[in-house]
Design a protein around this motif. Structure first.
Motif, PDB file in Angstrom:
ATOM      1  N   GLY A 112      49.367  27.273  52.299  1.00  0.00           N
ATOM      2  CA  GLY A 112      48.975  26.351  53.350  1.00  0.00           C
ATOM      3  C   GLY A 112      50.013  26.299  54.452  1.00  0.00           C
ATOM      4  N   SER A 113      49.933  25.286  55.283  1.00  0.00           N
ATOM      5  CA  SER A 113      50.855  25.160  56.406  1.00  0.00           C
ATOM      6  C   SER A 113      52.066  24.310  56.061  1.00  0.00           C
ATOM      7  CB  SER A 113      50.132  24.538  57.608  1.00  0.00           C
ATOM      8  OG  SER A 113      49.588  23.272  57.253  1.00  0.00           O
ATOM      9  N   GLY A 114      52.071  23.710  54.885  1.00  0.00           N
ATOM     10  CA  GLY A 114      53.200  22.883  54.464  1.00  0.00           C
ATOM     11  C   GLY A 114      54.178  23.665  53.607  1.00  0.00           C
ATOM     12  N   ASP A 115      54.907  22.959  52.750  1.00  0.00           N
ATOM     13  CA  ASP A 115      55.908  23.587  51.894  1.00  0.00           C
ATOM     14  C   ASP A 115      55.267  23.968  50.566  1.00  0.00           C
ATOM     15  OD1 ASP A 115      58.205  24.531  50.794  1.00  0.00           O
ATOM     16  OD2 ASP A 115      59.063  22.568  50.345  1.00  0.00           O
ATOM     17  N   GLY A 116      54.503  25.064  50.593  1.00  0.00           N
ATOM     18  CA  GLY A 116      53.834  25.518  49.380  1.00  0.00           C
ATOM     19  C   GLY A 116      54.642  26.565  48.644  1.00  0.00           C
ATOM     20  N   SER A 117      55.919  26.313  48.425  1.00  0.00           N
ATOM     21  CA  SER A 117      56.825  27.291  47.815  1.00  0.00           C
ATOM     22  C   SER A 117      57.079  26.969  46.343  1.00  0.00           C
ATOM     23  CB  SER A 117      58.162  27.315  48.558  1.00  0.00           C
ATOM     24  OG  SER A 117      57.980  27.583  49.923  1.00  0.00           O
ATOM     25  N   TYR A 118      57.479  27.990  45.585  1.00  0.00           N
ATOM     26  CA  TYR A 118      57.930  27.855  44.203  1.00  0.00           C
ATOM     27  C   TYR A 118      56.903  27.126  43.342  1.00  0.00           C
ATOM     28  CZ  TYR A 118      62.159  29.573  46.287  1.00  0.00           C
ATOM     29  OH  TYR A 118      63.036  30.355  46.967  1.00  0.00           O
ATOM     30  N   ILE A 119      55.709  27.661  43.344  1.00  0.00           N
ATOM     31  CA  ILE A 119      54.612  27.137  42.535  1.00  0.00           C
ATOM     32  C   ILE A 119      54.379  28.071  41.352  1.00  0.00           C
ATOM     33  CG2 ILE A 119      52.123  26.699  42.501  1.00  0.00           C
ATOM     34  CD1 ILE A 119      52.372  25.833  45.427  1.00  0.00           C
ATOM     35  N   THR A 120      54.206  27.517  40.173  1.00  0.00           N
ATOM     36  CA  THR A 120      53.915  28.296  38.970  1.00  0.00           C
ATOM     37  C   THR A 120      52.502  27.979  38.495  1.00  0.00           C
ATOM     38  OG1 THR A 120      56.227  28.374  38.270  1.00  0.00           O
ATOM     39  CG2 THR A 120      54.552  28.734  36.574  1.00  0.00           C
ATOM     40  N   MET A 121      51.736  29.044  38.237  1.00  0.00           N
ATOM     41  CA  MET A 121      50.372  28.896  37.733  1.00  0.00           C
ATOM     42  C   MET A 121      50.240  29.713  36.454  1.00  0.00           C
ATOM     43  SD  MET A 121      48.118  29.339  41.212  1.00  0.00           S
ATOM     44  CE  MET A 121      48.273  28.216  42.597  1.00  0.00           C
ATOM     45  N   LYS A 122      49.643  29.121  35.432  1.00  0.00           N
ATOM     46  CA  LYS A 122      49.455  29.817  34.164  1.00  0.00           C
ATOM     47  C   LYS A 122      48.029  29.605  33.665  1.00  0.00           C
ATOM     48  CE  LYS A 122      54.296  29.461  32.649  1.00  0.00           C
ATOM     49  NZ  LYS A 122      55.220  29.069  31.550  1.00  0.00           N
ATOM     50  N   GLY A 123      47.372  30.704  33.340  1.00  0.00           N
ATOM     51  CA  GLY A 123      46.069  30.633  32.692  1.00  0.00           C
ATOM     52  C   GLY A 123      44.931  30.117  33.549  1.00  0.00           C
ATOM     53  N   LEU A 124      45.063  30.170  34.861  1.00  0.00           N
ATOM     54  CA  LEU A 124      44.008  29.666  35.732  1.00  0.00           C
ATOM     55  C   LEU A 124      43.005  30.764  36.087  1.00  0.00           C
ATOM     56  CD1 LEU A 124      46.046  27.433  38.211  1.00  0.00           C
ATOM     57  CD2 LEU A 124      44.896  26.761  36.088  1.00  0.00           C
ATOM     58  N   VAL A 125      41.761  30.348  36.338  1.00  0.00           N
ATOM     59  CA  VAL A 125      40.702  31.271  36.745  1.00  0.00           C
ATOM     60  C   VAL A 125      40.232  30.875  38.143  1.00  0.00           C
ATOM     61  CG1 VAL A 125      38.387  32.128  36.262  1.00  0.00           C
ATOM     62  CG2 VAL A 125      39.957  31.670  34.378  1.00  0.00           C
ATOM     63  N   PHE A 126      40.191  31.867  39.056  1.00  0.00           N
ATOM     64  CA  PHE A 126      39.699  31.654  40.411  1.00  0.00           C
ATOM     65  C   PHE A 126      38.515  32.595  40.622  1.00  0.00           C
ATOM     66  CE2 PHE A 126      44.248  30.869  40.350  1.00  0.00           C
ATOM     67  CZ  PHE A 126      44.390  29.672  41.031  1.00  0.00           C
ATOM     68  N   ARG A 127      37.395  32.055  41.080  1.00  0.00           N
ATOM     69  CA  ARG A 127      36.250  32.929  41.303  1.00  0.00           C
ATOM     70  C   ARG A 127      35.325  32.359  42.399  1.00  0.00           C
ATOM     71  NH1 ARG A 127      34.346  31.484  35.625  1.00  0.00           N
ATOM     72  NH2 ARG A 127      35.200  33.502  35.036  1.00  0.00           N
ATOM     73  N   HIS A 128      34.493  33.274  42.925  1.00  0.00           N
ATOM     74  CA  HIS A 128      33.410  32.923  43.846  1.00  0.00           C
ATOM     75  C   HIS A 128      33.876  32.389  45.196  1.00  0.00           C
ATOM     76  CE1 HIS A 128      30.687  33.768  40.664  1.00  0.00           C
ATOM     77  NE2 HIS A 128      30.950  32.698  39.951  1.00  0.00           N
ATOM     78  N   ALA A 129      34.960  32.909  45.739  1.00  0.00           N
ATOM     79  CA  ALA A 129      35.331  32.512  47.100  1.00  0.00           C
ATOM     80  C   ALA A 129      34.365  33.136  48.096  1.00  0.00           C
ATOM     81  CB  ALA A 129      36.753  32.967  47.414  1.00  0.00           C
ATOM     82  N   ALA A 130      34.023  32.382  49.143  1.00  0.00           N
ATOM     83  CA  ALA A 130      33.132  32.884  50.186  1.00  0.00           C
ATOM     84  C   ALA A 130      33.968  33.400  51.363  1.00  0.00           C
ATOM     85  CB  ALA A 130      32.197  31.773  50.644  1.00  0.00           C
ATOM     86  N   ASN A 131      34.933  34.252  51.054  1.00  0.00           N
ATOM     87  CA  ASN A 131      35.860  34.718  52.092  1.00  0.00           C
ATOM     88  C   ASN A 131      35.292  35.898  52.868  1.00  0.00           C
ATOM     89  OD1 ASN A 131      36.091  36.088  49.625  1.00  0.00           O
ATOM     90  ND2 ASN A 131      38.219  36.617  49.924  1.00  0.00           N
ATOM     91  N   LEU A 132      35.793  36.059  54.087  1.00  0.00           N
ATOM     92  CA  LEU A 132      35.384  37.152  54.954  1.00  0.00           C
ATOM     93  C   LEU A 132      36.146  38.422  54.609  1.00  0.00           C
ATOM     94  CD1 LEU A 132      35.261  35.254  58.364  1.00  0.00           C
ATOM     95  CD2 LEU A 132      33.338  35.823  56.862  1.00  0.00           C
ATOM     96  N   ALA A 133      35.711  39.543  55.166  1.00  0.00           N
ATOM     97  CA  ALA A 133      36.387  40.828  54.946  1.00  0.00           C
ATOM     98  C   ALA A 133      37.849  40.731  55.368  1.00  0.00           C
ATOM     99  CB  ALA A 133      35.683  41.928  55.737  1.00  0.00           C
ATOM    100  N   GLN A 134      38.704  41.424  54.614  1.00  0.00           N
ATOM    101  CA  GLN A 134      40.144  41.476  54.855  1.00  0.00           C
ATOM    102  C   GLN A 134      40.804  40.102  54.755  1.00  0.00           C
ATOM    103  OE1 GLN A 134      40.031  43.656  58.672  1.00  0.00           O
ATOM    104  NE2 GLN A 134      40.825  45.430  57.553  1.00  0.00           N
ATOM    105  N   ARG A 135      40.211  39.237  53.953  1.00  0.00           N
ATOM    106  CA  ARG A 135      40.796  37.923  53.674  1.00  0.00           C
ATOM    107  C   ARG A 135      40.888  37.743  52.160  1.00  0.00           C
ATOM    108  NH1 ARG A 135      41.339  38.692  58.284  1.00  0.00           N
ATOM    109  NH2 ARG A 135      40.959  37.301  60.071  1.00  0.00           N
ATOM    110  N   TRP A 136      42.003  37.158  51.711  1.00  0.00           N
ATOM    111  CA  TRP A 136      42.227  36.968  50.278  1.00  0.00           C
ATOM    112  C   TRP A 136      41.719  35.589  49.843  1.00  0.00           C
ATOM    113  CZ3 TRP A 136      43.418  41.340  48.044  1.00  0.00           C
ATOM    114  CH2 TRP A 136      44.170  42.287  48.726  1.00  0.00           C
ATOM    115  N   ALA A 137      41.143  35.525  48.654  1.00  0.00           N
ATOM    116  CA  ALA A 137      40.744  34.244  48.086  1.00  0.00           C
ATOM    117  C   ALA A 137      41.954  33.447  47.622  1.00  0.00           C
ATOM    118  CB  ALA A 137      39.785  34.467  46.915  1.00  0.00           C
ATOM    119  N   VAL A 138      42.924  34.154  47.049  1.00  0.00           N
ATOM    120  CA  VAL A 138      44.181  33.541  46.611  1.00  0.00           C
ATOM    121  C   VAL A 138      45.311  34.305  47.261  1.00  0.00           C
ATOM    122  CG1 VAL A 138      45.668  33.012  44.640  1.00  0.00           C
ATOM    123  CG2 VAL A 138      43.171  32.865  44.394  1.00  0.00           C
TER     124      VAL A 138
END
Length: 359
Positions: free
Chosen positions: A59-85
């Motif tokens: 994001g535009s804030g301080d989104g640094s040093y985040i740890t994620m474990k065992g999460l599932v991300f799916r079905h983003a409606a993103n445009l071409a050449q754009r990342w969901a995560v």
């Protein structure tokens, strides 16, 4: 229905192009039309639609040093050449899954990102890539079956593209069965290491060479590709294009070739300081394409090809070199090009090594 397999519908732009297994969005009329597979009635099944294009990012804030474990991300409606995560500085992701997004799955950004056993699969355009990251590490990650929507592989589609990276480390990862190039390092990548892992079954219909296992293009280096397994790609196992200071060592190639390309219009990028050593080639070869590949090019481009092992069907070339074309034996390579002074012919085991479990 509960327990039924999920089926992804493909989007068409015009209502009159609707066919079984597709959907169309009428943005002006605020309506979505679907034609389900097997003639299913939409009133009797669950239909899931998505409008969110970004599932996780700094994001535009301080989104640094985040740890994620065992999460599932799916079905983003993103445009071409754009990342969901997309990761940020100091992010660590372990045992996460990104899948079935409209375009790109997981993009590696920021400084010091570490991905461990992360899978990005079945995404519409790209699986796992990124740009402008510094000292990123991908370890035991998987990118597979991406670009189901059929984006142009010559632009940006397949397993994943990295560009303008510094210190990228890809360790024991798998890029396989993608529709397009498996792993693509494109433009100004330096200080990179690709070690271990498998690059198999990547494919593209026309032209087939865009189904490469790994492509390294217009990149400064230094870089190393080592100890990896290559088989079953429709294009070259490794395509080296207009890149410098690259060492390819200790890899195994099964029915898959290595190609060096030097297009004249990529200045100041050009082929130089390429070392291919200690590899195993079974029923395969090393080739050159585009620009000048004379005997003089061995010295002018500073190409080293030595200490490799070949196990080819009798009479099949081990190299294709410019206008010299087929080089049919080690003696031929030594006499015409000065290559393989310590190369040898020996049997190579073509059985695929074991690997970590796959989702």
């Amino acid at each position: 229905r509960p327990g039924s397999p999920e089926r992804i519908l493909k989007q068409v732009i015009d209502y009159y192009d609707l066919a079984e297994g597709t959907f169309c969005v009428d943005y002006h009329g605020h309506k979505v039309s679907v034609w389900l597979k097997d003639g299913a009635d939409p009133a009797t099944v669950m239909v899931l639609g998505s409008t969110r294009s970004i599932l996780a990012s700094p994001g535009s804030g301080d989104g640094s040093y985040i740890t994620m474990k065992g999460l599932v991300f799916r079905h983003a409606a993103n445009l071409a050449q754009r990342w969901a995560v997309k990761t940020g500085d100091g992010w660590r992701m372990e045992d996460c899954l990104v899948e079935r997004c409209n375009a790109g799955g997981l993009g590696v950004g920021g400084t010091g990102t570490h991905l461990l056993r992360v899978t990005s699969q079945d995404n519409g355009q790209l699986g796992l890539g990124g740009s402008k990251n510094i000292n990123a590490t991908l370890e035991e990650c998987i990118s597979q079956r991406n670009n189901y929507k059929g984006f142009s592989a010559g632009n940006e589609a397949g397993g994943g593209k990295f560009s303008a990276t510094d210190g990228l480390r890809i360790l024991n990862c798998i890029y396989r069965d993608n529709n397009g190039i498996g792993l693509w390092l494109d433009f100004k990548n330096k200080n990179y290491l690709i070690s271990g892992g498998k690059y198999t079954g990547n494919h593209y219909d026309k032209p087939r060479y865009l189904g490469a296992g790994i492509m390294v293009e217009i990149s400064d280096g230094p870089g190393t590709i080592e100890k990896a397994w290559f088989a079953g790609n429709s294009g070259p196992a490794i395509q080296i294009g207009e890149s410098m200071k690259l060492t390819v060592q200790g890899n195994t190639f099964i029915h898959n070739y290595v190609d060096m390309r030097d297009m004249a219009n990529r200045a100041p990028y050009h082929m130089s300081d390429i070392t291919i050593t200690g590899n195993k080639f079974k029923d395969t070869f090393v080739s050159t394409s585009d620009h000048t590949w004379s005997v003089i090019a061995v010295a002018s481009k500073r190409i080293t090809l030595d200490g490799n092992t070949y196990d080819n069907v009798a009479g099949k070339p081990i190299m294709y070199w410019g206008k010299l074309r087929a080089i049919n034996s080690l003696d031929d390579a030594r006499a015409k090009l000065g290559f393989e002074t310590s190369g040898k012919a020996s049997a190579i085991d073509s059985r695929e090594p074991a690997t970590q479990p796959v989702n």
